[in-house]
Design a protein around this motif. Structure first.
Motif, PDB file in Angstrom:
ATOM      1  N   ILE A 223       0.841  -1.201   0.000  1.00 27.61           N
ATOM      2  CA  ILE A 223       0.000   0.000   0.000  1.00 27.61           C
ATOM      3  C   ILE A 223       0.876   1.251   0.000  1.00 27.61           C
ATOM      4  N   LEU A 226       2.367   1.817  -3.327  1.00 27.92           N
ATOM      5  CA  LEU A 226       1.367   2.345  -4.264  1.00 27.92           C
ATOM      6  C   LEU A 226       1.144   3.829  -4.054  1.00 27.92           C
ATOM      7  N   PHE A 229       4.012   5.704  -5.431  1.00 29.13           N
ATOM      8  CA  PHE A 229       3.899   5.738  -6.894  1.00 29.13           C
ATOM      9  C   PHE A 229       2.853   6.766  -7.318  1.00 29.13           C
ATOM     10  N   GLY A 264     -12.462   5.120   6.614  1.00 29.48           N
ATOM     11  CA  GLY A 264     -12.180   3.826   6.002  1.00 29.48           C
ATOM     12  C   GLY A 264     -11.925   3.941   4.511  1.00 29.48           C
ATOM     13  N   TYR A 265     -12.479   5.009   3.894  1.00 29.71           N
ATOM     14  CA  TYR A 265     -12.331   5.169   2.457  1.00 29.71           C
ATOM     15  C   TYR A 265     -11.019   5.838   2.069  1.00 29.71           C
ATOM     16  N   ASP A 267      -7.872   5.015   1.712  1.00 28.62           N
ATOM     17  CA  ASP A 267      -7.044   4.412   0.655  1.00 28.62           C
ATOM     18  C   ASP A 267      -7.715   4.561  -0.700  1.00 28.62           C
ATOM     19  N   ALA A 268      -9.039   4.369  -0.714  1.00 25.79           N
ATOM     20  CA  ALA A 268      -9.756   4.461  -1.987  1.00 25.79           C
ATOM     21  C   ALA A 268      -9.628   5.866  -2.554  1.00 25.79           C
ATOM     22  N   PHE A 271      -6.227   6.318  -4.328  1.00 24.61           N
ATOM     23  CA  PHE A 271      -6.097   5.609  -5.600  1.00 24.61           C
ATOM     24  C   PHE A 271      -7.047   6.158  -6.645  1.00 24.61           C
ATOM     25  N   THR A 272      -8.204   6.670  -6.197  1.00 25.82           N
ATOM     26  CA  THR A 272      -9.083   7.328  -7.158  1.00 25.82           C
ATOM     27  C   THR A 272      -8.389   8.565  -7.709  1.00 25.82           C
ATOM     28  N   LEU A 274      -5.248   8.872  -8.104  1.00 25.56           N
ATOM     29  CA  LEU A 274      -4.271   8.359  -9.083  1.00 25.56           C
ATOM     30  C   LEU A 274      -4.942   8.068 -10.422  1.00 25.56           C
ATOM     31  N   LEU A 275      -6.082   7.359 -10.359  1.00 20.53           N
ATOM     32  CA  LEU A 275      -6.753   6.991 -11.615  1.00 20.53           C
ATOM     33  C   LEU A 275      -7.209   8.237 -12.366  1.00 20.53           C
ATOM     34  N   LEU A 278      -4.226   9.917 -13.932  1.00 18.98           N
ATOM     35  CA  LEU A 278      -3.732   9.138 -15.055  1.00 18.98           C
ATOM     36  C   LEU A 278      -4.623   9.327 -16.274  1.00 18.98           C
ATOM     37  N   TYR A 279      -5.920   9.521 -16.027  1.00 15.19           N
ATOM     38  CA  TYR A 279      -6.847   9.650 -17.132  1.00 15.19           C
ATOM     39  C   TYR A 279      -6.784  11.044 -17.758  1.00 15.19           C
TER      40      TYR A 279
END
Lengths: 296, 327
Positions: A223, A226, A229, A264-265, A267-268, A271-272, A274-275, A278-279
């Protein structure tokens, strides 16, 4: 979200953000010398933290001595990885290299579980001093300041090394054209080994910084890697300034999101981010020369 | 022509042997291993298609495996849908998820794709853990009914064995035909060089997306079967380890070899069961296996050993043999 909570979360975000930048720098260092993205980078962070705890508890060393020793051990592991795994696979396709570093990551975290056990561990605060008072009720821990200072200093030193020394130029040459670099007498393997060791050391320092803040266990490396990164991509891939910006930004986003949605969200959320980046802007905020070149 | 016939005859023998195996070895453990291996093989088949024929990498297939499993669990347990329709719905939902995710993510290449897919797994796990009302949170969902179709319940491991392996064989034939079709040839070009594929009239983005969706549906189907065989799902069983296991299965069989990925699934499932008493070593062993295979047998276990064997024979054989081999 009141102003006080906002400031608190922002300070926490800055601190973790600084550590994310350190992890991001680890990725960047290896990438700049070999065009490899080391998926096991997060394991260096985990090892740095767990080894320090191990040395302190088992040999009752002082904080500083345990930290230095663990950085040395992790650097050695970095050297070994380059020798034993990366070097024999250098001529293989990228797909295989990716999976090899993935395998390394699994192997290291599995072995860490065997050696250190699976329970989450933490370090005491780096330093016991009264927190500095800043705004009426909000305090800053000296620890946060130390972590941010160490990160910025390390990133600055690495920037100087890679942009203003012979070693940095050699590193760039090896990554641009491996054969060409060998022809002009640059020791390719040595340069790559050094950069693996350096990035392992940076990872270990990041691990030592983060262990007093969050619990570390054998599988937290994936984690953390990530997130580092993500930070490197958000800021601008392959750039030291990008890693710093991205890390701080990611830390802030993650920390401030806690004020709005359930923790709790967390980490999400990162990464969201990140996505999304990236997009919409794969070059990252500051732009990335490395990426636009490889897309030719 | 003769060669083709030979392969088909081999295949018939193989199927007969496979069909008789669980009857010959009437052993619960063996049945269990083969059922799980068959399920893994379905997912590995899809991943092999994606990795070998689209040339892309996904370490996120456990997310699709999980989406399939959870769709099955939620639909059958919470809404009381019959398991046959749940299975269909699970495939559809996984395909939809892969479509939504694949459109942005497949723009990425190489490392970025690998890491983005790892991110997917994490996002999936966080969502499942946090949406406790629907998914049962960290504890997961229990008492998922056995798979049944038209009133026939697959309630023993033996029946499940035939169910799983028949589905696997149908999918295997479909995939093999696909690979030898126009799409398969086009995707080999895309895997080799995307830019060149554009010049000969292939749309690499849409082709990659199609293969991604297909391979995700395989994973979703496998996940749904997994949920109905084990009768429970929890977020822990669809983590990165699971993705790693699928990747290792593909590597053991050889990237892009369809029968290899099935063999890899069987071999690795046997190994997982073999080392299940010393679970704490499993992660290290998986990592070592993956690295050793990549360094020493990157072509996969069968092709790799075959090639090595030919080399060895070539070195020690006399001239007659060498001529035969060279031919």
């Amino acid at each position: 979200m009141t102003f006080e909570i906002f400031v608190r979360l922002a300070i926490a975000g800055l601190t973790t953000g600084a550590i994310y930048s350190l992890i991001a720098i680890g990725f960047t260092t290896i990438y700049r010398s070999s065009n490899i993205l080391n998926l096991a980078q997060g394991e260096f962070v985990m090892l740095g933290g767990l080894l320090t705890i191990f040395f302190i508890h088992r040999f009752s060393l002082s904080y500083l001595a345990a930290g230095i020793l663990s950085v040395l051990v992790v650097t050695l592991i970095g050297f070994l990885i380059q020798r034993l795994v990366i070097k024999p696979l250098m001529d293989q396709s990228l797909l295989i290299l990716i999976m090899a570093t993935m395998g390394l990551s699994v192997f290291i975290s599995g072995s860490a579980a065997l050696v250190f056990g699976t329970s989450p561990k933490s370090l005491p605060p780096i330093i016991h001093v009264e927190p500095v008072l800043i705004i009426s009720t909000v305090r800053i821990n000296i620890q946060s300041l130390i972590i941010i200072g160490v990160s910025v200093l390390l990133i600055f030193i690495l920037y100087l090394i890679s942009h203003h020394t012979f070693y940095g130029k050699a590193m760039e040459a090896v990554s641009t054209d491996r054969l060409g670099a060998e022809l002009v007498g640059i020791p390719r393997d040595l340069i790559m080994m050094i950069s693996f060791g350096a990035s392992a050391a940076i990872g270990a320092i990041a691990g030592i910084c983060i262990t007093p803040i969050i619990f570390t266990q054998y599988n937290s490396g994936a984690i953390l890697g990530l997130k580092g990164f993500s930070a490197a991509v958000i800021g601008g891939w392959g750039r030291y300034s990008g890693a710093l910006t991205g890390g701080i930004l990611l830390g802030l986003i993650e920390s401030l999101s806690v004020g709005i949605i359930p923790s709790g969200y967390k980490d999400a959320v990162s990464f969201t981010a990140l996505l999304l980046i990236l997009y919409f802007r794969p070059k990252g905020i500051l732009g990335s020369r490395a990426l636009s070149e490889s897309r030719k | 022509m003769i060669r083709r016939l030979y392969i088909k005859r081999m295949e018939v023998y193989f199927i007969i042997i496979l069909g008789l195996l669980p009857l010959l070895f009437d052993n619960i453990l063996f049945h269990h291993i083969m059922v799980i291996a068959g399920i893994y093989a379905i997912a590995a088949l899809g991943l092999s298609l994606f990795m070998g024929y689209a040339g892309q990498i996904s370490i996120g297939h456990s997310a699709f495996f999980g989406i399939g499993g959870y769709s099955m669990a939620v639909l059958t347990v919470k809404y009381g849908v019959s398991s046959f329709f749940s299975l269909m719905a699970a495939c559809f939902i996984t395909g939809l998820a892969a479509f939504l995710v694949g459109k942005p993510v497949l723009k990425l290449r190489e490392y970025f794709l690998a890491l983005a897919t790892i991110g997917l797994v994490r996002i999936f796990q966080v969502m499942v853990t946090e949406m406790g009302g629907l998914t049962g949170g960290i504890a997961g969902i229990y008492d998922i009914p056995w798979f049944s179709v038209f009133g026939f319940r697959f309630d023993t491991l033996l029946k499940q064995f035939y169910l799983v392996w028949i589905i696997l064989y149908v999918l295997f034939m479909f995939t093999r035909n696909l690979v030898h079709s126009k799409y398969g040839r086009a995707s080999i070009v895309v895997a080799a060089n995307e830019d060149i594929s554009k010049t000969i009239g292939i749309n690499p983005a849409s082709l990659k997306l199609k293969i991604f969706i297909l391979s995700a549906v395989y994973a979703g189907l496998a996940g749904a079967l997994f949920a109905s065989v084990l009768t429970s799902v929890s977020p822990g069983s669809f983590g990165l380890d699971m993705s790693m296991i699928l990747v290792i299965m593909v590597i053991i069989g050889g990237i892009g070899s369809l029968s290899g990925s099935v063999a890899g699934a069987v071999l690795l499932t046997c190994l997982i069961n073999f080392i299940s008493e010393s679970r704490q070593f499993s992660l290290s062993i998986f990592g070592i296996i993956l690295i050793l295979f990549l360094i020493f047998l990157p072509e996969g276990i069968f092709r790799g050993i075959g090639l090595r064997w030919i080399e060895i024979v070539r070195t020690y054989a006399d001239d007659d043999w060498r001529k035969k081999l060279d031919r």
